[in-house]
Design a protein around this motif. Structure first.
Motif, mmCIF file in Angstrom:
data_model
loop_
_atom_site.group_PDB
_atom_site.id
_atom_site.type_symbol
_atom_site.label_atom_id
_atom_site.label_comp_id
_atom_site.label_asym_id
_atom_site.label_seq_id
_atom_site.Cartn_x
_atom_site.Cartn_y
_atom_site.Cartn_z
ATOM 1 N N THR A 240 -24.941 144.479 16.661
ATOM 2 C CA THR A 240 -25.636 143.359 15.578
ATOM 3 C C THR A 240 -26.850 142.982 16.589
ATOM 4 O OG1 THR A 240 -24.078 141.884 16.827
ATOM 5 C CG2 THR A 240 -23.361 143.065 14.618
ATOM 6 N N LEU A 264 -16.718 146.497 8.891
ATOM 7 C CA LEU A 264 -17.859 145.930 9.354
ATOM 8 C C LEU A 264 -17.539 144.478 8.490
ATOM 9 C CD1 LEU A 264 -20.933 148.447 9.320
ATOM 10 C CD2 LEU A 264 -19.129 147.653 11.200
ATOM 11 N N TYR A 270 -26.670 145.365 10.673
ATOM 12 C CA TYR A 270 -26.039 146.183 11.770
ATOM 13 C C TYR A 270 -27.258 147.106 12.207
ATOM 14 C CZ TYR A 270 -21.200 144.678 11.309
ATOM 15 O OH TYR A 270 -20.097 143.612 11.421
#
Length: 597
Positions: A240, A264, A270
């Motif tokens: 991240t 996620l 991401y």
């Protein structure tokens, strides 16, 4: 403010090399037409200062890497044909690199500042490299602060042992003989430095692959990439943070050219890097790609634009619901749609408007506000044209995600999106395809009815779409209209999200004259409604698409604003419709996005 890492690119063939026990060499058989051109997305420069922009052309060994350079506003930023930009005056302009082969483009938004932004640190994309004799690899340096980038982004590169490996002025390392060398990059501003230890060997593994294509899904991102010559497997790394040094590996050794990262968090950006592998070793990291997982058919969707700048939208289903302050009528909506969690912020407005003007749009009104404040002082024509621009800007940056069709057009066949707004006086019967009567894309040509819209691009809400979103309470029956359930709907004499009739708790859900201090506020300072929407009532009025039957020179507005009173019937009530003049700019009037599902 969100921070963004700016990576430096070069205009020659670049190869990201291996780390740890890996090593590589330059493939000389990767050729073909230009497939993409990349620049760092943004930078800042002080008045009178210069910066060298570097462009990366893919595939890495395409024969013709020549580009031409241009600036959207030479009065603010100039650029020569070497890619050197010069800050001329305060403001923002877009510098574009266009490949001579194929005409592909990449943009960098350049902000010219009065005061320089100091460097606070520097780091490299690889801390170790293993190269074969005769091979080369590009080192990319990243600065802090991330956003805005430092004004002086000058760097010097050096090698501790130039007989083993040397480095040029843009970070391209050449392996000359067996041994080790330390490559050091040092900032011109502040003298910050970072190092990479280079080991030169006799043989090499494959080159790093080109960046992955990323498709976002519910709590996952799906990756696919182009096979790298000489590679028999790959590694996928993600995180991240826009920095490969903190990335985690996903999936171990991958023998194909696709991979899905699951588990996620929706709405989180991401970042993804790839490595190539074979029996001789592992390459370094590829250039970065990114995506944001979204729930496409549920409650929430997050959209990410360069910066990254993000905005959220909430999903609504069709249904029959009460309308009006007294709830005496009802209305049926027969389509699913998404609506913005907040009014359009000035940050989002300004970024899209800057891109739009550099891509042939006319948006004469710059809007008012700053940062996350809602943009105001834009007329309804600006808002519609800007929505088309947002759709095209999103399409230009959505990776492998499906493109969205613009909603508003100037011709009946929907081939020319509406791209210009004005401040001209409206006329009683505006011609079809004009800014006051645009064609709306539908399954048949020549449509002017928003109810028949089939395009999934961004647009203004209709007044009824706005009211449904403001009233929706889900399974919460507090302060709702009798006769409706699952979902329930808030009474029309209340503000959106209020739990008492006639706005007994108005101060908890809306900024208005009693609590606003006479000014607009950032979104989220009051309680959201049951759908998670912020400031549906109060703060700023919101443009809708509808034209009142008795006021041809106006369009409907909703929600009230920071100066609205709550005395009797009020614009703060969700059943109340008002109108404002199409061409006028108001310091209390902005807009909120919707799009068809």
């Amino acid at each position: 403010m969100k921070k963004i890492l700016f990576l430096l690119y070069i205009s020659t063939a670049v190869f990201t090399a291996g780390c740890g026990d890996s090593y590589k060499h330059v493939h000389d058989d990767i050729t073909g037409p230009v497939q993409s051109v990349k620049l760092k997305p943004a930078t800042s420069v002080a008045e009178g200062n210069t910066e060298q922009l570097s462009v990366t052309v893919y595939p890495s060994m395409t024969p013709d890497k020549r580009v031409t350079w241009s600036s959207s506003d030479d009065s603010l930023v100039t650029v020569d044909q070497r890619g050197i930009i010069t800050g001329v005056a305060d403001g923002t302009a877009t510098v574009r690199a266009t490949s001579i082969n194929g005409g592909l483009t990449a943009d960098c938004v350049v902000t010219v500042l009065d005061m320089p932004v100091a460097v606070t640190g520097v780091y490299l994309n690889n801390s170790t490299l293993n190269l074969a004799v005769g091979g080369s690899s590009q080192l990319d340096a990243g600065f802090t602060p991330l956003s805005p980038g430092p004004t002086n982004q000058g760097l010097t590169w050096s090698s501790s042992n130039t007989t083993v490996a040397d480095v040029n002025g843009t970070g391209l390392v050449h392996a000359l003989s067996i041994g080790s060398a330390v490559i050091t990059v040092t900032t011109s501003d502040g003298g910050y430095s970072a190092i990479c230890v280079v080991t030169v060997l006799l043989v090499s593994p494959p080159s790093a692959p080109d960046p992955a294509n990323v498709t976002a899904g519910n709590r996952q991102i799906v990756l696919n990439w182009t096979a790298e010559p000489g590679a028999d497997s790959y590694e996928v790394w993600f995180g991240t943070v826009y920095n490969s040094s903190s990335a985690s590996q996903s999936g171990g050794v991958i023998t194909g050219i696709t991979h899905t990262i699951t588990g996620l968090t929706n709405g989180t950006v991401y970042y993804v890097w790839l490595k190539s592998k074979n029996a001789t070793g592992t390459s370094g990291f590829s250039s970065v790609a990114w995506g944001t997982p979204v729930l496409l058919s549920g409650v929430n969707a997050v959209y990410t634009l360069p910066g990254p700048i993000t905005f959220n939208m909430k999903s609504l289903s069709e249904g029959l619901f009460p309308i009006g302050v007294d709830d005496s009528e009802s209305y049926q909506i027969n389509h699913k749609y998404w609506i913005g969690e907040t009014e359009v912020t000035f940050q989002l407005w300004d970024a899209v408007r800057t891109w739009a003007i550099s891509h042939g749009y006319t948006l004469p009104n710059s809007g008012a506000g700053s940062g996350q404040l809602p943009v105001v002082s834009v007329n309804v024509r600006d808002a519609m044209v800007w929505c088309n621009a947002l759709t095209e800007y999103y399409n230009a940056n959505n990776g492998a995600n499906p493109d969205l069709d613009p909603v508003y057009y100037t011709n009946a066949a929907y081939s020319t999106p509406l791209r210009a707004s004005t401040n001209l006086d409206p006329v009683v019967s505006p011609p079809a395809g004009s800014e006051d009567n645009p064609y709306i894309k539908a399954s048949v040509n020549g449509n002017l009815n928003m109810a028949l819209c089939t395009a999934k691009g961004f647009r203004l809400p209709t007044s009824m779409e706005w009211e449904l979103a403001a009233r929706w309470r889900g399974n919460d029956a507090v302060n709702t209209v009798p006769g409706y359930s699952n979902p329930y709907y808030t009474k029309g004499n209340s503000a959106s999200g209020a739990v008492s009739s006639n706005n007994g708790d108005i101060a908890t859900v809306a900024w208005f004259t009693d609590n606003s201090g006479g000014s607009v506020h950032n979104p989220g300072g009051r309680v959201t409604n049951s759908l998670g929407l912020k400031d549906m009532c109060g703060n700023v009025n919101e443009w809708c698409f509808d034209v009142p039957s008795s006021n041809w020179d106006s369009r409907v507005t909703r929600g009230g604003n920071f100066n609205s009173f709550m005395n009797g019937t009020s614009p703060l009530q969700i059943g109340y419709q008002f109108f404002n003049y199409k061409k006028q700019l108001y310091s209390y009037l902005g807009f909120r996005l919707v799009r068809n599902e």
